[in-house]
Write a protein that holds these residues in place. Sequence first.
Motif: not given
Length: 268
Positions: A149-163, A181-190
């Motif tokens: 239920g969250q927008e995801i545009n940044t690394l911190e938002e990826m982490k928040k969604a994962a939690a 987008p950009q430098e986050l393309r292909g970066v995964d959060v575990w």
Amino acid sequence: MSCPTALTIAGSDSGGGAGIQADLRTFAFHRVHGMSALTCVTAQNTVGVQQVDALSPEMVAAQIDSVISDLGVQGIKTGMLLNQGIIEATVRQIENYELQPYLVVDPVMVSRSGAQLIDDLAVEVLSQHLVPLAILVTPNRYEAQILSGQEINTLEEMKKAAAIIHEKGAKAVLVKGGAMPQELRGVDVWFDGEDWEILKTKNVETKNNHGTGCTLSAAIAANIALGNHLKSSVEKSKQYLTTALEYALDLGKGSGPVGHFFPLNQDS
């Protein structure tokens, strides 16, 4: 000789790039015997999907029952489950056979381009009943947005969604950054409830990336079947996918498939 077994519960891709076709090739690469429970049949190619026909929930359940009761299983992945009835049938069989320790859920709900693939009711059932059973959930950016239920545009938002997704009951979450987008393309959060890790392999620039999500989750299930630790399974699978992208197949008029059998191409 004997070998571990892995099961894919997913749809058929007539073009051979994703779905059970990609899953079974990935299992074979890992020397794991692949089994399948088909959920739907698609008419599709490298350009797009032209038609989808669902199997009955009873038939999906019967396939799962047939292979598990005879062959056993050490790794499972779900892909396109398509509708509420199929998701509920899958949940019942996973609970009946106590398969939760082997279950990788690729929550196929939204394409990499952001198009929703299943209806809102199916999304709700998947989120509330299948995700809590998983040892790992592997949403892409858009699927993670729906599940959290969250927008995801940044690394911190990826982490928040994962939690947030982890709070639904999954043992671990891997939010994939292929559509970031950009430098986050292909970066995964575990995230596994205790440890965070940012996982990244090199970017492979290719339009031929059809089936990447299917391939990654199938590789993780295969590594689990081989007895690897979950985190190690994810790391090995990301490397496998990266190499398969380097050997992607330039087929058709659209987005071709990744090169699941790249060792044969290397040999040639």
